[in-house]
Design an enzyme around this catalytic site. Structure first.
Site, PDB file in Angstrom:
ATOM      1  N   ARG A  47       0.838  -1.192   0.000  1.00 47.26           N
ATOM      2  CA  ARG A  47       0.000   0.000   0.000  1.00 47.26           C
ATOM      3  C   ARG A  47       0.882   1.254   0.000  1.00 47.26           C
ATOM      4  NH1 ARG A  47      -2.943  -3.248  -1.422  1.00 47.26           N
ATOM      5  NH2 ARG A  47      -4.888  -4.014  -0.457  1.00 47.26           N
ATOM      6  N   ARG A  76      -6.631  27.409  -3.437  1.00 52.03           N
ATOM      7  CA  ARG A  76      -6.121  26.044  -3.309  1.00 52.03           C
ATOM      8  C   ARG A  76      -5.799  25.543  -4.709  1.00 52.03           C
ATOM      9  NH1 ARG A  76      -4.395  25.406   1.820  1.00 52.03           N
ATOM     10  NH2 ARG A  76      -6.063  25.714   3.359  1.00 52.03           N
ATOM     11  N   ALA A  86      -7.246  27.021   9.690  1.00 53.65           N
ATOM     12  CA  ALA A  86      -6.670  25.685   9.874  1.00 53.65           C
ATOM     13  C   ALA A  86      -5.191  25.726   9.552  1.00 53.65           C
ATOM     14  CB  ALA A  86      -7.386  24.669   8.983  1.00 53.65           C
ATOM     15  N   LEU A 124      -1.208  23.117   9.680  1.00 47.83           N
ATOM     16  CA  LEU A 124      -0.491  21.875   9.927  1.00 47.83           C
ATOM     17  C   LEU A 124      -0.001  21.776  11.370  1.00 47.83           C
ATOM     18  CD1 LEU A 124       1.760  21.858   6.737  1.00 47.83           C
ATOM     19  CD2 LEU A 124      -0.303  20.491   7.117  1.00 47.83           C
ATOM     20  N   GLU A 177      -2.943  29.150  14.658  1.00 44.43           N
ATOM     21  CA  GLU A 177      -3.550  29.306  13.342  1.00 44.43           C
ATOM     22  C   GLU A 177      -4.700  30.308  13.359  1.00 44.43           C
ATOM     23  OE1 GLU A 177      -2.380  28.250  10.618  1.00 44.43           O
ATOM     24  OE2 GLU A 177      -0.840  26.907  11.427  1.00 44.43           O
ATOM     25  N   GLU A 229      -4.406  33.455  10.889  1.00 41.36           N
ATOM     26  CA  GLU A 229      -5.280  33.522   9.723  1.00 41.36           C
ATOM     27  C   GLU A 229      -6.482  34.444   9.909  1.00 41.36           C
ATOM     28  OE1 GLU A 229      -6.401  29.723   8.186  1.00 41.36           O
ATOM     29  OE2 GLU A 229      -4.337  29.230   7.618  1.00 41.36           O
ATOM     30  N   PRO A 280      -8.590   8.231   4.516  1.00 44.20           N
ATOM     31  CA  PRO A 280      -7.879   7.106   5.123  1.00 44.20           C
ATOM     32  C   PRO A 280      -7.491   6.000   4.154  1.00 44.20           C
ATOM     33  CG  PRO A 280     -10.208   7.081   5.723  1.00 44.20           C
ATOM     34  CD  PRO A 280      -9.954   8.395   5.059  1.00 44.20           C
ATOM     35  N   GLU A 325      -1.887  33.077   1.470  1.00 51.41           N
ATOM     36  CA  GLU A 325      -2.601  33.720   2.572  1.00 51.41           C
ATOM     37  C   GLU A 325      -2.541  35.238   2.517  1.00 51.41           C
ATOM     38  OE1 GLU A 325      -0.957  32.158   6.124  1.00 51.41           O
ATOM     39  OE2 GLU A 325      -1.767  30.136   5.843  1.00 51.41           O
TER      40      GLU A 325
END
Length: 221
Positions: A52, A79, A91, A93, A108, A112, A130, A160
């Site tokens: 996988r 995006r 949002a 990381l 964040e 933001e 997933p 941003e």
């Protein structure tokens, strides 16, 4: 008694791992996984070992910032993979080693949306894809909001740089999700979860340190 409905962490042995790609934000890895039963996958009823490939991702946090008028703060961001400007909840990381997730969420929110919150709760957790990624995302509810002082605000760059903040009534945000106007997964999950939790008097909210078995580094390798 009805059996509790919940996902179960049940790792299968990884007998080999190869690095396929190493990127700035995420990597791609190839695992050979022993599903049990012996043999190679596809041999009769024996599961055996399968290969996988998936995205190895640091994980992320998102924030549904709700003001006293039940409006949610949304920000717009380009995006590139989907060639679109999306309205999203703040949002980012989880790319600071050892940083508690709620601290990253607060960072964040400030960077933001120029906001700080006095009240934090866990609203929802989800796995973004997933079948092809181990990215885990925790959505927080932030309330009792106030602005970051002008002189202390983060200087936004890249996608941003032109980010705007828009306050949207929670009910309107839910309607925009349901009519197909909003697509960002953190926004979809976050506003629907906030709407459902509010309807239940916020009884579903969890503390900021609630267990999170899918955060990177928590799952067995």
């Amino acid at each position: 008694m009805t059996e509790r409905l919940e996902d179960v962490v049940a790792p299968r042995p990884v007998v080999r791992r190869d690095d396929v790609f190493s990127g700035r934000i995420f990597d791609v890895v190839r695992d050979s996984v022993d599903l049990g039963g012996g043999g190679e996958a596809g041999e009769g009823d024996q599961a055996g070992t399968v290969t996988r490939e998936y995205v190895d991702h640091p994980g992320a946090v998102a924030v549904v910032a709700l003001d006293a008028e039940d409006r949610v703060a949304l920000v717009d961001q380009y995006r590139h993979p989907v060639r679109s400007v999306l309205w999203e909840v703040p949002a980012g990381l989880l790319d600071v080693e050892g940083e508690p997730a709620h601290v990253g969420a607060a960072r964040e929110l400030a960077e933001e949306a120029d906001l700080v919150a006095q009240r934090w709760d866990v609203l929802a957790d989800f796995l973004t894809s997933p079948g092809g990624s181990n990215e885990a995302l925790r959505v927080y509810l932030a309330r009792e909001l106030s602005p970051v002082p002008v002189g202390e605000r983060h200087v936004r760059t890249d996608e941003e740089a032109a980010m705007q903040v828009r306050w949207v009534p929670l009910d309107d945000a839910v309607a925009a999700v349901l009519d197909g106007s909003l697509h960002n997964p953190s926004t979809v999950v976050g506003v629907l979860a906030a709407h459902a939790s509010r309807a239940g008097g916020w009884a579903s909210l969890r503390p900021v340190d609630a267990p999170w078995p899918y955060r990177r580094g928590t799952l067995p390798s």
